[in-house]
Design a protein around this motif. Structure first.
Motif, PDB file in Angstrom:
ATOM      1  N   PRO A  48       8.750   4.213  40.601  1.00 29.44           N
ATOM      2  CA  PRO A  48       7.441   4.945  40.339  1.00 29.44           C
ATOM      3  C   PRO A  48       6.772   5.062  41.146  1.00 29.44           C
ATOM      4  N   ARG A  49       5.325   6.165  40.967  1.00 29.15           N
ATOM      5  CA  ARG A  49       3.564   6.564  41.649  1.00 29.15           C
ATOM      6  C   ARG A  49       4.112   6.353  42.960  1.00 29.15           C
ATOM      7  N   ASP A  51       4.444   8.323  45.926  1.00 25.75           N
ATOM      8  CA  ASP A  51       3.988   9.752  47.010  1.00 25.75           C
ATOM      9  C   ASP A  51       6.123  10.706  48.018  1.00 25.75           C
ATOM     10  N   ARG A  81      -7.491  15.804  39.770  1.00 26.99           N
ATOM     11  CA  ARG A  81      -6.438  15.267  40.269  1.00 26.99           C
ATOM     12  C   ARG A  81      -5.969  16.710  39.484  1.00 26.99           C
ATOM     13  N   ALA A 108       5.123  13.808  44.390  1.00 25.94           N
ATOM     14  CA  ALA A 108       4.826  12.049  44.131  1.00 25.94           C
ATOM     15  C   ALA A 108       5.878  12.050  42.552  1.00 25.94           C
ATOM     16  N   THR A 109       6.513  10.960  42.224  1.00 24.49           N
ATOM     17  CA  THR A 109       7.472  10.719  41.287  1.00 24.49           C
ATOM     18  C   THR A 109       6.249   9.856  40.035  1.00 24.49           C
ATOM     19  N   VAL A 110       7.009  10.113  39.148  1.00 26.57           N
ATOM     20  CA  VAL A 110       6.055   9.551  38.065  1.00 26.57           C
ATOM     21  C   VAL A 110       7.133   8.462  37.613  1.00 26.57           C
ATOM     22  N   SER A 111       7.841   8.961  36.768  1.00 28.63           N
ATOM     23  CA  SER A 111       9.105   7.759  36.378  1.00 28.63           C
ATOM     24  C   SER A 111       9.609   7.562  37.990  1.00 28.63           C
ATOM     25  N   THR A 191       1.677   9.233  31.260  1.00 29.25           N
ATOM     26  CA  THR A 191       0.810   8.679  30.878  1.00 29.25           C
ATOM     27  C   THR A 191      -0.209   9.542  30.475  1.00 29.25           C
ATOM     28  N   ASP A 194      -2.305  11.294  32.863  1.00 33.09           N
ATOM     29  CA  ASP A 194      -1.351  12.770  33.848  1.00 33.09           C
ATOM     30  C   ASP A 194      -1.356  13.115  33.054  1.00 33.09           C
TER      31      ASP A 194
END
Lengths: 253, 253
Positions: A48-49, A51, A81, A108-111, A191, A194
């Motif tokens: 997760p998180r 780039d 952002r 970017a990944t979130v999960s 989140t 986010d």
DNA sequence: CCGAGCGATTAACACACGTTATAGACGTGC
DNA sequence: GCACGTCTATAACGTGTGTTAATCGCTCGG
């Protein structure tokens, strides 16, 4: 029968969401499906998180998400952002690829995600060899644009609560088409911060709006589990119409 | 020399902005240019504030603007309107055409426009017969998407004055590439109410922000004539970077 | 088992922006 | 030349959302 028929309402995640998505737009030939399957082999697990691409990069090829949720975003000099899109399984970016193009945003990944990279070469083969794939890819680009326009309407003209409700509606419908929803909810890995960067709000106000939706009995959100208690109400609040996703008869009830 | 060279900084509107735009993305063959010229024949003059396509329409083909400014917009049930894009000469919509697609937004002229309709048939011929055209069209779709993302950032994270400054910067650069700017300004046909629906603001607050820009000596706006008195300052206020337009060396100074 | 860190929550306060209203300027048609 | 509609401008007031900050609860690493 229809409710349990796995082809119309899959019970779990569908194995090749990308192929299913394209096939939903334009009926694919068996060879096209095989080629797509081949192209999406070798997906990597990414935490997760992380780039995947940064502003200024010149990607050699495109990206396909097969598991998890990622996002596109832009940064401002002051650190703000703006998230401009969420990518769910089956979604791609930069497949309408053009050589020598610099990224003007980041991904970017979130999960945690499973991500396949598709090279320009295989992409060219796919498009050249399979007109149905080319047509379906053009359709995905159209839907991407329509979604961006809807987000612009969302941020530009709706109130905080309405914006969040709309996002929840959209994600529900999109995740449903790839079999990633429960009957009345889904996993929401973002989140509140986010969500704030998505909706053009502060995280404090996102929290306030969520509390309001909870108090009205429209949703329940515990940890990363979103439960939609009153779908009709949520849709009304959001003024949600799924037409911009161009799902045709795959649209949710 | 460079400043007066009509190929780099045209003195007046360029005759075929669409061809020039595509040629700027991907060098076109002479046959491709001829075919594009042929396809854009028969443009009609259309008055200001006229809908070209409405939500729900199923257009047979696409639209090309050769003169004037048009916009895409979406309406809400309460009457609110969100403008999601401006189309300047050389811009198109729905050329990445897909059969049986319903419009999820609308397109209307802002000023009087000259508009060419390009049928699906000629479009297919163009794309099939001229790979460079197909590639250039894909590039325009990419730029459209990048612009939508930038607008999302604009509305989602910038203040009122910054949003308007950013819009003025973008239009200056885009109009400049088709030779429709004076040295320090251009014709801005939108009303303050249009600007409000673009920036997600009220028209009253658009007016306030314009006054502020005027008071600071950054712009002058009399009627439909926008003069940029301090380009550097305007860019700074807007935090404007033209990279998302992907103009390469055609970008303004 | 404890501390560190991140995310969610809530309170208090500030302000950017929306709303409503009115009036003036301008063009346009009759 | 007048009536009309549209656009711009400005004022007064209300409010939705931002900001700052403090607290609480997890989770995770050591």
């Amino acid at each position: 029968m229809a409710l349990t028929d796995p082809t119309t309402r899959p019970a779990g995640p569908i194995v090749h969401p990308f192929i299913a998505k394209l096939d939903g737009f334009v009926a694919l030939t068996e060879e096209a499906k095989a080629a797509l399957k081949q192209a999406s082999l070798g997906a990597h697990l990414i935490g997760p998180r992380i780039d995947l691409l940064r502003e200024g990069d010149m990607p050699e090829g495109g990206i396909l998400i097969t598991e998890g949720i990622a996002c596109r975003y832009k940064h401002r000099a002051n650190g703000a952002r703006q998230i401009t899109a969420y990518l769910v399984p089956g979604d791609t970016c930069d497949l309408e690829f053009h050589p020598f193009r610099e990224m003007d945003d980041a991904i970017a990944t979130v999960s945690a995600c499973r991500v396949a990279r598709i090279s320009a070469a295989t992409l060219n083969e796919l498009v050249a060899g399979h007109p149905t794939v080319a047509q379906a890819l053009r359709m995905t680009a159209l839907v991407d644009k329509a979604t961006l326009r809807e987000w612009l309407l969302n941020i530009g003209s709706r109130s905080a609560m309405e914006r969040i409700a709309h996002l929840f509606c959209e994600l529900f419908v999109r995740l449903q088409t790839v079999g990633l929803t429960a009957e009345d909810g889904y996993v929401l890995p973002m989140t509140q911060s986010d969500l704030a960067d998505t909706a053009g709000l502060s995280s404090v106000h996102v929290n306030r709006s969520l509390q309001s939706l909870r108090r009205q009995g429209v949703i329940d959100l515990k940890g990363k589990n979103l439960t939609i208690l009153d779908w009709a109400r949520l849709k009304t609040i959001a003024e949600f119409k799924a037409n911009y996703l161009h799902l045709g008869d795959r649209a949710a009830a």
